[in-house]
Design an enzyme around this catalytic site. Sequence first.
Site, PDB file in Angstrom:
ATOM      1  CG  ASN A 160     -87.989 -48.217  12.724  1.00 16.94           C
ATOM      2  OD1 ASN A 160     -88.087 -47.236  13.166  1.00 16.94           O
ATOM      3  ND2 ASN A 160     -87.364 -49.208  13.115  1.00 16.94           N
ATOM      4  CG  ASP A 208     -88.336 -47.186  16.577  1.00 19.32           C
ATOM      5  OD1 ASP A 208     -88.265 -46.040  16.124  1.00 19.32           O
ATOM      6  OD2 ASP A 208     -87.041 -47.953  16.683  1.00 19.32           O
ATOM      7  CG  ASP A 250     -84.536 -44.696  11.857  1.00 17.49           C
ATOM      8  OD1 ASP A 250     -84.549 -44.277  10.579  1.00 17.49           O
ATOM      9  OD2 ASP A 250     -85.582 -45.022  12.328  1.00 17.49           O
ATOM     10  CG  ASP A 269     -69.521 -37.446  18.073  1.00 14.31           C
ATOM     11  OD1 ASP A 269     -68.326 -37.148  18.640  1.00 14.31           O
ATOM     12  OD2 ASP A 269     -70.513 -36.489  18.235  1.00 14.31           O
ATOM     13  CD  GLU A 304     -66.571 -31.684  23.067  1.00 15.13           C
ATOM     14  OE1 GLU A 304     -67.620 -31.314  23.732  1.00 15.13           O
ATOM     15  OE2 GLU A 304     -66.334 -32.954  23.367  1.00 15.13           O
TER      16      GLU A 304
HETATM   17  C1  GLC Z   1     -69.206 -34.555  24.560  1.00 11.11           C
HETATM   18  C2  GLC Z   1     -70.202 -34.791  23.831  1.00 11.11           C
HETATM   19  C3  GLC Z   1     -71.436 -34.874  25.044  1.00 11.11           C
HETATM   20  C4  GLC Z   1     -71.039 -36.059  25.713  1.00 11.11           C
HETATM   21  C5  GLC Z   1     -69.806 -36.027  26.439  1.00 11.11           C
HETATM   22  C6  GLC Z   1     -69.214 -37.310  26.951  1.00 11.11           C
HETATM   23  O1  GLC Z   1     -68.939 -33.437  25.274  1.00 11.11           O
HETATM   24  O2  GLC Z   1     -70.545 -33.575  23.019  1.00 11.11           O
HETATM   25  O3  GLC Z   1     -72.672 -34.823  24.383  1.00 11.11           O
HETATM   26  O4  GLC Z   1     -71.992 -36.223  26.834  1.00 11.11           O
HETATM   27  O5  GLC Z   1     -68.706 -35.632  25.503  1.00 11.11           O
HETATM   28  O6  GLC Z   1     -68.901 -38.217  25.825  1.00 11.11           O
HETATM   29 CA    CA Z   2     -86.783 -45.707  14.307  1.00 11.05          CA
END
Ligand code: GLC
Ligand code: CA
Length: 569
Positions: free
Chosen positions: A28, A30, A34, A103, A266
Amino acid sequence: MDKQHTVMTWWKKAIGYIIYPSAFKDSNGDGIGDLQGIISKLDYLKDLGVDLLWICPFFKSPMDDNGYDVSDYQKVDPRFGDNDDFDLLIKEAHVRGIRIIIDFVLNHTSDEHPWFIEAKNNPNSPKREYYLMLPPKYVDGNMMPPNNWKGFFSTSTWSYDEQSNLYYMHIFSKKMPDVNWSNPDLRNEYYALARYYLDKGVDGFRLDALAHLARDLSFSDSRVALDENGLAFDMNRYSNRPELFDYMREFKDRVFAHYDCVTIGEVGGGISPEQSLKLSGYENGSISMVFNFDTAWENGAYDSVTKKDEELVTNVVKLKTNFDRWYQACDGKAWMPLYWDNHDHPRVLSQYGSVKYRKESAKMLITTLLFMYGTPFIYYGDEIGMSNVDYTDIDDFNDVSARNYLAENKDKYDLATLLRFLRRTSRLNARTPMQWSNEKYAGFSTVTPSQKVNGNYLEVNVEDQQKDEDSILNYYKKAIALRKQEDIAKSVIFGKFSFVDIANNDVICYVHEGSRPLLLIANFRDHETRFPIKFKIKRTLLHNYGEELFEKGVVALRPFECYLFEVDC
Ligand code: GLC
Ligand code: CA
């Protein structure tokens, strides 16, 4: 061997692709990528052959850490679109046979999340127990944080809140208060949120900063060496502690076990492969796999502020040893993800490949990754050979981790040294706009993007590579299609994997046995080298140079040359 080892799940077969939403495609005008932008590129992704997207956070956030500081988990941040776009993205991806994992930030919220606002304002609110809030310590009448712990972004893990007269813990930025997983009500909140996403249709999660959910609740001072500010960087106080495994088991029983979802935690650098089986092991584990960092910094860049560029050399033996260590621990017991880089690391092409040999090294790196044991995750832009930034202005490194690092180190090193260091280590290297074409702003947006485009987009972009049969992009497509062939996938997923001549300093060579045995030979150097072949070669499946150069059982490898052969084992 666990019987689950012999089961071909969809996520073992999948080819993952990581999207950093603000940098992928702006729909869009900006300057910020997105969700509609991602939707507009789903056909591109399908054509590439990937079928599992991990999309970095796009929920409501003040963006102190680019969306990893969530203030409303159930609302798409307006800069990325709205909840309808989210639903449409899931639908359109599924229509194309592409699955989506989001995530999920479980370690902290934003300080602007209603839970934290209530926790600060109301001493009697149960939300206060959602966070780790402790009274100050007084030393000689001076107010001090509760202990000497240091976090990941170069500061104390404690910030003072005047309203409550308490310190709150945060292992990342001070706008990201850590949540208290020892509190069952807090855990229930996250279980409900997980169900909300899964019921919406997402196919699973990348569980952010999972390693840190359990802390040493004694909060005693650490005894590790102190930095010049009297702070102790002692990850053990908040990483991979025993209670973490209990929390995750409960999470599985309450949520994950009831859905056909994939979960990837992670766990970072501090966990051993053996310990990780407590999370991802088929037998007693609670999640599908874990991301470790052990193969991410093997060129010595991590702590390299005083090093010259020439001193950064890929430690090929260490790379192999680390892949092997994880494979040996996981074979038959757990599945693994494979990746070269993500949004927290510099570009792999600049780390283990070469800008000079962009084409050769990019092709070599993907070939090496795709046929090891695990689900490969490609980082957006690696499929065209994107590399580290060429920024010359220190202010272009506008990221909370870089800013805090500069604040801590600006008096220790000159500007040129700091700039050199950030150009090789900063996370921003991997957060520049995707280079779609050679048009202005790389075809990413119609206006100046919020993150500056890498100057090499005129030579490195999707549109040009689509037209060039020999491009990195077209090689990726071929290699991915091969990895997805049923019999090849079976060899990779179930076949025995082993390195050949693991002590060789320059070459990665491995065999993957199975119905279609594979032999990979990859030169990780920008100079020539020779490598003996002791297997009977049936055919060449992939090769990144024109002519094949063999001589009496020895292959002469040019810079970053690689072969994938089908062999007789
Ligand atoms: C994880 C993410 C990183 C973020 C951190 C805090 O390591 O991959 O990008 O800054 O967590 O959420
Ligand atoms: Ca955008």
